[in-house]
Design an enzyme around this catalytic site. Structure first.
Site, PDB file in Angstrom:
ATOM      1  N   CYS A  51      32.398 -42.429  11.445  1.00 24.93           N
ATOM      2  CA  CYS A  51      32.886 -41.387  10.533  1.00 24.93           C
ATOM      3  C   CYS A  51      34.375 -41.100  10.700  1.00 24.93           C
ATOM      4  O   CYS A  51      35.140 -41.081   9.727  1.00 24.93           O
ATOM      5  CB  CYS A  51      32.056 -40.118  10.691  1.00 24.93           C
ATOM      6  SG  CYS A  51      32.233 -39.247  12.285  1.00 24.93           S
TER       7      CYS A  51
ATOM      8  N   HIS B  38      30.960 -34.740  13.041  1.00 23.56           N
ATOM      9  CA  HIS B  38      30.936 -35.593  11.850  1.00 23.56           C
ATOM     10  C   HIS B  38      32.023 -35.149  10.879  1.00 23.56           C
ATOM     11  O   HIS B  38      32.400 -33.978  10.842  1.00 23.56           O
ATOM     12  CB  HIS B  38      29.569 -35.530  11.158  1.00 23.56           C
ATOM     13  CG  HIS B  38      29.420 -36.531  10.050  1.00 23.56           C
ATOM     14  ND1 HIS B  38      29.387 -37.890  10.278  1.00 23.56           N
ATOM     15  CD2 HIS B  38      29.325 -36.382   8.698  1.00 23.56           C
ATOM     16  CE1 HIS B  38      29.262 -38.530   9.122  1.00 23.56           C
ATOM     17  NE2 HIS B  38      29.236 -37.640   8.150  1.00 23.56           N
TER      18      HIS B  38
ATOM     19  N   HIS C 236      31.816 -40.755   3.071  1.00 26.28           N
ATOM     20  CA  HIS C 236      31.717 -40.731   4.536  1.00 26.28           C
ATOM     21  C   HIS C 236      30.909 -41.910   5.036  1.00 26.28           C
ATOM     22  O   HIS C 236      30.219 -42.591   4.274  1.00 26.28           O
ATOM     23  CB  HIS C 236      31.114 -39.401   5.024  1.00 26.28           C
ATOM     24  CG  HIS C 236      29.648 -39.223   4.700  1.00 26.28           C
ATOM     25  ND1 HIS C 236      28.783 -38.531   5.520  1.00 26.28           N
ATOM     26  CD2 HIS C 236      28.897 -39.629   3.647  1.00 26.28           C
ATOM     27  CE1 HIS C 236      27.570 -38.515   4.985  1.00 26.28           C
ATOM     28  NE2 HIS C 236      27.611 -39.165   3.849  1.00 26.28           N
TER      29      HIS C 236
END
Length: 395
Positions: A307, A355, A367
Site C-alpha cells: 500500500c 494502510h 490502493h
C-alpha cells in the site's frame, strides 16, 4: 473473501471532519445488515462460526499489513545503515593509506639519520611507539628534527589519530547494522507468520462457506459504494456552495443522484491551487496505470506494490518525494477533513495507520489492498467509515 481490514475500533481522538451524521447512520445500517447475513451461531461440532473465521482472517491480514509497514521501516533503516557503514569502511581504507605514506616518510628520515651516523634511536622508537605524541613532546627529539621532518611528524600524528577514530566509528556502525538486520529478519518472520495463519484458516473452509463469504463481501462492497456516492454528493454540494460564495456558477452541481467528479483544484472550502492540481493529475495518471498489478508485501514497483509502496511511487511520478512507510507518510503533508478531500490526497486507515490509498474523487480511491489482491479502484468506505483514520494532502 472478506476484506482484510475489519477491526473493532476503540473510542479516541479522531481527525476533525471525518465523521458526519448521515455516514454514521449508514455505518450502523451496514453493521446490522452484515450481522444478519453472517453465520454467527457456533457449529454443532465445536468449530468456529463462519463469522468468527471471517473476523479472524480479517484480523490476520490487518496484522500482516501492520507487520509489513514495520518490515518496510526496518528495511529502510538497514539500507541507510549499510550505506553509512560502507562509507566509513572506505574512509578507513583511505586513511590507512595516508597513514602508511606518513609512516614511510618518517622511516626515510630515520634511515637517512642512521646512514649519516646521526643519533636515530629516538626516531626509531618514535616510529614503533604506541603513543607518538609522547615523543613528539620531547624537546631533545624535536631539536634534532628539521622543519620538514617536524611536518612529517605532525602529519603522522594527525593521520594516526583520525584513522583510529574512523575505525572506531566503523566498528560501531557495523554493530548497528547487525542489529538492524536482525530487526529486519524478525519483521519479515512476523509478516510470514500472519499470512501463513490466514491461509491456513481459509484452507479449512468448504466451497459452500467460501461462497457465503463472497456473498457477504459483495454486500459490503455495495454498501461501501452507496456511502461513496453519498460522500460525492456532499462534496459536490459544498463545492457548489463555495463557488456561489465566491461569485462562481454552480448550475446543476450536486443536483443529480450521481455527483460530478471534482477537479483536483476543487475542495469544499472553495480554495484553488493550480500547482497541486497539476501534480495531482500526474499522480493519478500514474496510479491508474498501476491498476491490476499484484499486491506484494514490501514491494515498491514497478511490477508490484504494497500500500505505501504504491502511494510513494504515485507521488514520485508527480515529482514529490514521500517517506517509505504509512507511519511517516501520514505526517508528510497537511491534514484535511474527509469532506474536503481532493483527488491526489492520501487516505489513511486504522488506529495504527497501517494502510493507505490515494483519493481519486467521488468517494473512491486507488490502493493496493492485501496479499492475493491487485491494485484496484475502490470505495474509501471499503471497510466501513470507522476504518478511516485521516486524510493528508502531500503537496
Amino acid at each position: 473473501m472478506a476484506s482484510q481490514h475489519r477491526k473493532p475500533r476503540s473510542a479516541g481522538a479522531r481527525v476533525a471532519g471525518i465523521r458526519t451524521p448521515a455516514l454514521a447512520t449508514a455505518a450502523l445500517t451496514s453493521v446490522a445488515l452484515l450481522s444478519q447475513t453472517a453465520n454467527a451461531a457456533p457449529s454443532d461440532d465445536g468449530k468456529p462460526s463462519l463469522e468468527e473465521v471471517e473476523k479472524k482472517v480479517d484480523d490476520l491480514y490487518r496484522q500482516a499489513e501492520s507487520a509489513t509497514e514495520k518490515y518496510n521501516a526496518a528495511k529502510e533503516k538497514t539500507t541507510k545503515q549499510r550505506k553509512r557503514t560502507d562509507g566509513l569502511v572506505d574512509d578507513v581504507a583511505q586513511r590507512a593509506q595516508k597513514l602508511n605514506e606518513a609512516r614511510e616518510e618518517l622511516g626515510s628520515y630515520a634511515a637517512a639519520q642512521y646512514r649519516t651516523g646521526a643519533s636515530a634511536p629516538d626516531t626509531a622508537a618514535f616510529l614503533l611507539a604506541d603513543t607518538p605524541q609522547d615523543y613528539f613532546d620531547q624537546n631533545q627529539l624535536m631539536s634534532r628534527l628539521t622543519d620538514r621532518q617536524k611536518g612529517a611528524v605532525d602529519d603522522y600524528v594527525t593521520e594516526r589519530s583520525a584513522t583510529m577514530k574512523q575505525r572506531q566509528e566503523a566498528t560501531e556502525s557495523l554493530a548497528t547494522l547487525t542489529d538492524a538486520q536482525n530487526d529486519l529478519k524478525i519483521a519479515k518472520a512476523a509478516v510470514q507468520k500472519k499470512l501463513g495463519e490466514a491461509r491456513e484458516l481459509l484452507s479449512r473452509l468448504t466451497a459452500q462457506e467460501k461462497a457465503r463469504l463472497a456473498a457477504i463481501e459483495k454486500q459490503r462492497q455495495e454498501e461501501a459504494a452507496r456511502k461513496a456516492a453519498e460522500l460525492a454528493r456532499q462534496q459536490a454540494a459544498e463545492q457548489a456552495a463555495a463557488q456561489q460564495e465566491s461569485g462562481g456558477t454552480s448550475a446543476d452541481t450536486g443536483s443529480s443522484s450521481t455527483a460530478p467528479s471534482p477537479s483536483p483544484s476543487g475542495s469544499g472550502s472553495g480554495s484553488e491551487d493550480p500547482s497541486y492540481a497539476t501534480k495531482a493529475d500526474k499522480a493519478l495518471a500514474f496510479a491508474r496505470a498501476q491498476i491490476g498489478k499484484p499486491y506484494v508485501w514490501g514491494a515498491t514497483g514497478p511490477d508490484s506494490y504494497d500500500c505505501s509502496g504504491l502511494t510513494q511511487a504515485v507521488w514520485k511520478a508527480a515529482g514529490v518525494t514521500l517517506p517509505r512507510t504509512t507511519y511517516d507518510q501520514v505526517n508528510a503533508g497537511t491534514t484535511v477533513s474527509l469532506a474536503d478531500a481532493r483527488p491526489g490526497d492520501l487516505i489513511f486507515f486504522y488506529d495504527d495507520v497501517s494502510h493507505v490509498g490515494v483519493y481519486i474523487g467521488n468517494g473512491m480511491m486507488i490502493h493496493a489492498p492485501k496479499p492475493g489482491a491487485y491494485v484496484r479502484e475502490e470505495s474509501v468506505f471499503y471497510d466501513g467509515e470507522s476504518g478511516i483514520h485521516s486524510v493528508v494532502r502531500p503537496a
